[in-house]
Motif scaffolding. Structure first.
Motif, PDB file in Angstrom:
ATOM      1  N   ALA A  67     -23.383  42.260  -5.360  1.00  0.00           N
ATOM      2  CA  ALA A  67     -23.440  40.842  -5.014  1.00  0.00           C
ATOM      3  C   ALA A  67     -24.263  40.033  -6.000  1.00  0.00           C
ATOM      4  O   ALA A  67     -24.572  38.873  -5.743  1.00  0.00           O
ATOM      5  N   LEU A  69     -24.869  38.535 -10.092  1.00  0.00           N
ATOM      6  CA  LEU A  69     -24.160  38.142 -11.296  1.00  0.00           C
ATOM      7  C   LEU A  69     -24.876  38.698 -12.519  1.00  0.00           C
ATOM      8  O   LEU A  69     -26.094  38.600 -12.604  1.00  0.00           O
ATOM      9  N   GLN A  76     -17.260  31.640 -11.880  1.00  0.00           N
ATOM     10  CA  GLN A  76     -17.690  32.748 -11.034  1.00  0.00           C
ATOM     11  C   GLN A  76     -16.624  33.058  -9.993  1.00  0.00           C
ATOM     12  O   GLN A  76     -15.886  32.175  -9.557  1.00  0.00           O
ATOM     13  N   THR A  78     -16.319  35.096  -6.240  1.00  0.00           N
ATOM     14  CA  THR A  78     -17.109  35.621  -5.125  1.00  0.00           C
ATOM     15  C   THR A  78     -16.170  36.191  -4.072  1.00  0.00           C
ATOM     16  O   THR A  78     -15.203  35.531  -3.669  1.00  0.00           O
ATOM     17  N   LYS A  80     -16.028  37.714  -0.245  1.00  0.00           N
ATOM     18  CA  LYS A  80     -16.719  37.837   1.038  1.00  0.00           C
ATOM     19  C   LYS A  80     -15.889  38.661   2.013  1.00  0.00           C
ATOM     20  O   LYS A  80     -14.658  38.522   2.070  1.00  0.00           O
ATOM     21  N   VAL A  87     -21.304  38.434   1.460  1.00  0.00           N
ATOM     22  CA  VAL A  87     -20.861  38.493   0.068  1.00  0.00           C
ATOM     23  C   VAL A  87     -20.906  39.954  -0.368  1.00  0.00           C
ATOM     24  O   VAL A  87     -21.961  40.589  -0.339  1.00  0.00           O
ATOM     25  N   TYR A  89     -19.100  41.137  -3.322  1.00  0.00           N
ATOM     26  CA  TYR A  89     -18.919  41.310  -4.762  1.00  0.00           C
ATOM     27  C   TYR A  89     -18.950  39.945  -5.432  1.00  0.00           C
ATOM     28  O   TYR A  89     -18.413  38.972  -4.893  1.00  0.00           O
ATOM     29  N   ARG A  90     -19.594  39.888  -6.611  1.00  0.00           N
ATOM     30  CA  ARG A  90     -19.593  38.671  -7.427  1.00  0.00           C
ATOM     31  C   ARG A  90     -19.471  39.054  -8.893  1.00  0.00           C
ATOM     32  O   ARG A  90     -19.927  40.118  -9.310  1.00  0.00           O
ATOM     33  N   SER A  92     -18.932  37.004 -13.088  1.00  0.00           N
ATOM     34  CA  SER A  92     -18.899  35.747 -13.839  1.00  0.00           C
ATOM     35  C   SER A  92     -18.007  35.910 -15.057  1.00  0.00           C
ATOM     36  O   SER A  92     -17.695  37.024 -15.487  1.00  0.00           O
TER      37      SER A  92
END
Length: 412
Positions: A67, A69, A76, A78, A80, A87, A89-90, A92
């Protein structure tokens, strides 16, 4: 190359969102969800559209710090969990589309660009948000959509008819490593040995540089055979158009040495079913040029004296999120005094915290004005660096520190 990736000038430190510390296995299967989007618009209006969803075997990205960056980037994504709202996974990125909308052409016409992102495949329905931001940190476009992993229209790819590949280097732990794939562009089926040789040259060039040299065991590297009908690449300025697998070309945005491909779906189609996350495209041409887009791909020419420094420099962009440290003058600024660059090797001194203050205190770096194509108002940490000129053999201490942090982020 100038303006290899643009805008969003924000804090460069690793950015995170508070979530419960769930494990990868709680939310994801060992597969990849490939998200294909169309980014479209002009200088005044930008839009994001879902194009296609694909499922590929295995997941080759990180399994920890999901979660967070790695850097802010210009955009980005994201993910959920739809039921809990967590959240999970994130990531960029930067895009050619965001670069294009700063050109004069975007003032008079609208265009669309393909973009492809990889996320771990969810076990349960998820909500995915994609956002694009400009160089003032303002969100210019955003899309939220839902994905049901049981959707019968998610296409399965990479399960058969996979391009052959060779492993050039196996990581010490392939479950906690950085997966790099070389892809052939402008090499015919009779040129595959030449391509593999060029991939090995590029690999040795990369690992001649710190911190890659001392952290080499954390990288898994393959070379994917993707033959073209014709050798070389297109040179629109000379009226030369080649039938190559990725339809790459010079003169991107009318910049003669800017070598890119706009065919991102085809690029990822050629890689489907192979172990990859970061992509290096080797282009079979003696014409000098290249390009790198953060967390997307980089291209490099291979048949000239600067092949090795160029491929390393472009990897600094595409993997490391490093900004160019050379200048072109201040007529077309990307950086402004009221916003801090997200790139870890540049600063406007707006918010210098967590960059290279420690190296200044240790006498290993300082403040040198000029960088990010601008002669004034943007500062780099050292006089010279691999991100400034081809003839410098090393990354400077500032870039080495930033790359080390990023490698640790992906592999610890």
């Amino acid at each position: 190359m100038k303006k290899i990736y643009l805008f969003l000038i924000a804090t460069m430190s690793v950015i995170s969102i508070k979530v419960n510390a769930q494990s990868f296995d709680e939310y994801f299967t060992d597969n990849t969800l490939r998200l294909d989007y169309i980014f479209a618009g002009n200088i005044d209006h930008q839009y994001i559209y879902v194009d296609e969803l694909n499922k590929m075997p295995e997941w080759y990205g990180r399994r920890n710090r999901l979660a967070e960056l790695p850097l802010a980037g210009n955009g980005q994504i994201t993910v959920k969990d739809q039921k809990s709202g967590n959240v999970i996974y994130r990531h960029s990125f930067s895009t050619l589309f965001q670069e294009w909308i700063t050109t004069d052409e975007s003032k008079t016409t609208s265009k669309s660009f393909e973009n492809v992102f990889l996320v771990p495949f969810p076990k349960q329905p998820v909500e995915i948000t994609v956002t694009l931001q400009d160089y003032h940190c303002k969100t210019t476009a955003s899309l939220t959509h839902h994905v049901d992993p049981n959707d019968i229209l998610i296409r399965h790819i990479g399960e058969r008819n996979v391009n052959s590949f060779v492993t050039l280097q196996k990581a010490a732990d392939t479950t906690k490593c950085i997966h790099i794939a070389y892809l052939a562009e402008g090499y015919t089926k009779d040129d595959m040995e030449d391509f593999k040789n060029d991939a090995m040259i590029a690999t040795e060039a990369l690992f001649a540089h710190e911190p890659f040299k001392s952290m080499r065991e954390r990288f898994n590297i393959i070379a994917v055979m993707s033959p073209s009908e014709e050798r070389g690449t297109s040179e629109p300025g000379k009226g030369i158009w080649k039938n190559t697998i990725l339809h790459s070309h010079f003169d991107t945005f009318y910049s003669s040495r800017y070598l890119t491909t706009l065919q991102l779906k085809q690029l990822h189609n050629q890689l489907a079913g192979t172990p990859y996350e970061h992509i290096i495209v080797l282009v079979n041409t003696a014409v000098y040029g290249g390009g790198g887009v953060y967390n997307s791909y980089n291209l490099s020419y291979t048949k000239g004296p600067y092949f090795k420094p160029v491929v390393v420099h472009e990897f600094g962009h595409s993997f490391g999120g490093l900004g160019d440290e050379y200048t072109y003058g201040d007529g077309d600024p990307m950086y402004f005094p009221d916003v801090e660059p997200w790139e870890p090797n540049l600063t406007t001194k707006h918010d210098f915290s967590n960059k290279w203050e420690n190296l200044i205190l240790e006498g290993k770096a300082g403040m040198y004005e000029g960088g990010g194509y601008q002669e004034k108002g943007v500062f780099r940490g050292c006089e010279n660096c691999r991100m400034r000129v081809n003839d410098v053999p090393d990354f400077c201490p500032v870039c080495r520190q930033a790359l080390t942090k990023l490698i640790n982020f992906y592999t610890e």
